[in-house]
Write a protein that holds these residues in place. Sequence first.
Motif, PDB file in Angstrom:
ATOM      1  N   GLY A 167      47.158  84.535  48.243  1.00  0.00           N
ATOM      2  CA  GLY A 167      47.314  83.420  47.333  1.00  0.00           C
ATOM      3  C   GLY A 167      48.620  82.705  47.540  1.00  0.00           C
ATOM      4  O   GLY A 167      49.488  83.116  48.299  1.00  0.00           O
ATOM      5  N   GLU A 168      48.783  81.590  46.839  1.00  0.00           N
ATOM      6  CA  GLU A 168      49.958  80.767  46.990  1.00  0.00           C
ATOM      7  C   GLU A 168      50.485  80.388  45.627  1.00  0.00           C
ATOM      8  O   GLU A 168      49.744  80.142  44.700  1.00  0.00           O
ATOM      9  CB  GLU A 168      49.620  79.473  47.737  1.00  0.00           C
ATOM     10  N   HIS A 169      51.800  80.360  45.496  1.00  0.00           N
ATOM     11  CA  HIS A 169      52.425  79.896  44.264  1.00  0.00           C
ATOM     12  C   HIS A 169      53.616  79.049  44.691  1.00  0.00           C
ATOM     13  O   HIS A 169      54.651  79.570  45.077  1.00  0.00           O
ATOM     14  CB  HIS A 169      52.858  81.073  43.394  1.00  0.00           C
ATOM     15  N   LEU A 228      33.961  80.311  33.771  1.00  0.00           N
ATOM     16  CA  LEU A 228      33.885  81.720  34.158  1.00  0.00           C
ATOM     17  C   LEU A 228      35.144  82.159  34.897  1.00  0.00           C
ATOM     18  O   LEU A 228      35.638  83.268  34.709  1.00  0.00           O
ATOM     19  CB  LEU A 228      32.663  81.956  35.045  1.00  0.00           C
ATOM     20  N   TYR A 229      35.659  81.278  35.737  1.00  0.00           N
ATOM     21  CA  TYR A 229      36.850  81.566  36.535  1.00  0.00           C
ATOM     22  C   TYR A 229      38.063  81.772  35.622  1.00  0.00           C
ATOM     23  O   TYR A 229      38.871  82.692  35.836  1.00  0.00           O
ATOM     24  CB  TYR A 229      37.072  80.416  37.510  1.00  0.00           C
ATOM     25  N   ALA A 230      38.199  80.933  34.593  1.00  0.00           N
ATOM     26  CA  ALA A 230      39.316  81.079  33.659  1.00  0.00           C
ATOM     27  C   ALA A 230      39.201  82.399  32.894  1.00  0.00           C
ATOM     28  O   ALA A 230      40.215  83.070  32.648  1.00  0.00           O
ATOM     29  CB  ALA A 230      39.341  79.898  32.689  1.00  0.00           C
ATOM     30  N   ALA A 233      40.291  85.107  35.257  1.00  0.00           N
ATOM     31  CA  ALA A 233      41.746  85.106  35.418  1.00  0.00           C
ATOM     32  C   ALA A 233      42.426  85.807  34.248  1.00  0.00           C
ATOM     33  O   ALA A 233      43.368  86.591  34.442  1.00  0.00           O
ATOM     34  CB  ALA A 233      42.244  83.679  35.557  1.00  0.00           C
ATOM     35  N   ALA A 234      41.951  85.534  33.035  1.00  0.00           N
ATOM     36  CA  ALA A 234      42.540  86.177  31.853  1.00  0.00           C
ATOM     37  C   ALA A 234      42.284  87.685  31.880  1.00  0.00           C
ATOM     38  O   ALA A 234      43.173  88.482  31.548  1.00  0.00           O
ATOM     39  CB  ALA A 234      41.954  85.562  30.584  1.00  0.00           C
ATOM     40  N   PRO A 240      45.089  81.073  37.033  1.00  0.00           N
ATOM     41  CA  PRO A 240      43.967  80.325  37.618  1.00  0.00           C
ATOM     42  C   PRO A 240      44.393  78.963  38.149  1.00  0.00           C
ATOM     43  O   PRO A 240      45.348  78.358  37.665  1.00  0.00           O
ATOM     44  CB  PRO A 240      43.008  80.170  36.435  1.00  0.00           C
ATOM     45  N   ARG A 241      43.695  78.511  39.161  1.00  0.00           N
ATOM     46  CA  ARG A 241      43.890  77.137  39.634  1.00  0.00           C
ATOM     47  C   ARG A 241      43.225  76.183  38.648  1.00  0.00           C
ATOM     48  O   ARG A 241      42.220  76.524  38.025  1.00  0.00           O
ATOM     49  CB  ARG A 241      43.292  76.960  41.029  1.00  0.00           C
TER      50      ARG A 241
END
Length: 377
Positions: A167-169, A228-230, A233-234, A240-241
Amino acid sequence: MTLRLRTISRDEHLAFVDSLPSASHLQVPSWGEVKAGWEPESLGWVDDRGRIVGTALVLYRALPRVRRSLAYLPQGPVIDWTDADLGRWLEPLVEHVRARRAFAVKMGPPVIVRRWDAAAVKDAVADPGVRTLADVAPTATDPVGLAVPERLRALGWRRSDDASGGGEHGFAAGQPRHVFQLPLFGRTLEEIQQGFNQQWRRNVKKAEKAGVKVVRGDLDDLTAFHELYAETAARDRFVPRPPAYFRRMWRALAAEHPDRIRLYLASHDGDTLAAAIMITVGRHVWYSYGASTSRKREVQPSNAVQWQMIRDAHALGADVYDLRGITDTLDESDPLVGLLRFKAGTGGEAAEYAGEWDLPLNSALYRAFRFYLGRRG
């Protein structure tokens, strides 16, 4: 053969990638449109006859408050990594980005060093004395992959500290060094399914028996995916992006090729329970992003989505279905071991890439950059 590096058009870049069996989806021209905040450039190596024999998507990211950039080539460049003289490929690249005021170059050679089959991974996870994949004898090694790190060190490159991260931040650009791949070439769907472990076969049957439906979505369905993605992530404690990222990805990749990106959604009695994004370049298919709810886990929607994507990848003639990043840590206390088990259940193999490599061009700025990354954690 003398090589010359020049800027190439998007069409030239795409034509070269399309001429290959595959290349990383992070090295196609459209990926430059996905990465907001990075300036993309397509480069090509040209031989004596004027033919393009290698390409690179370079992403430039400016340092705050200075007019210097990091030049990043995720899972690239797309060159002949079997060449013992990598300098004739990489030295023109370095000079080019130096002229673009890059303070450092980061790249990820798309070469695999070692592989471990699913049985080796399963045994390693079960062995309390084994802490990482590095402690396990590989099932196979690749001579080309093994040679690349030494050749890079001889040219002054150093392995990135964050190469094993995923991943990237912001500036912490990095792709996973360890991935899990399911070989499809020369295998029937029946043979592939027989390679699943017992739990995977049982879960696929459970989903079918429960009536889980898997369908392909479109741009409008990204809203359901992101919900669903959020939630995922939680639950799994990652950042999440935003929805805009996935809309940008969809528009850019779909415009480049009609089958470059697909969205799959699994539902039960009208309730969407899982979703995933699949990306295809040539004969390589990636499971890119996945999401699921905690509701109705007993109907196994995630297995249903994966099985549909595997079947569709097989129908597309893919050689490999890539489940992407895994942890190299096998400690049971690591929460990522559960994801490793899920992916290993497909009966595929863990693979280790040569990692990501840095070449500092301005030592002071590079040290400041590394300090900045360290402070960001």
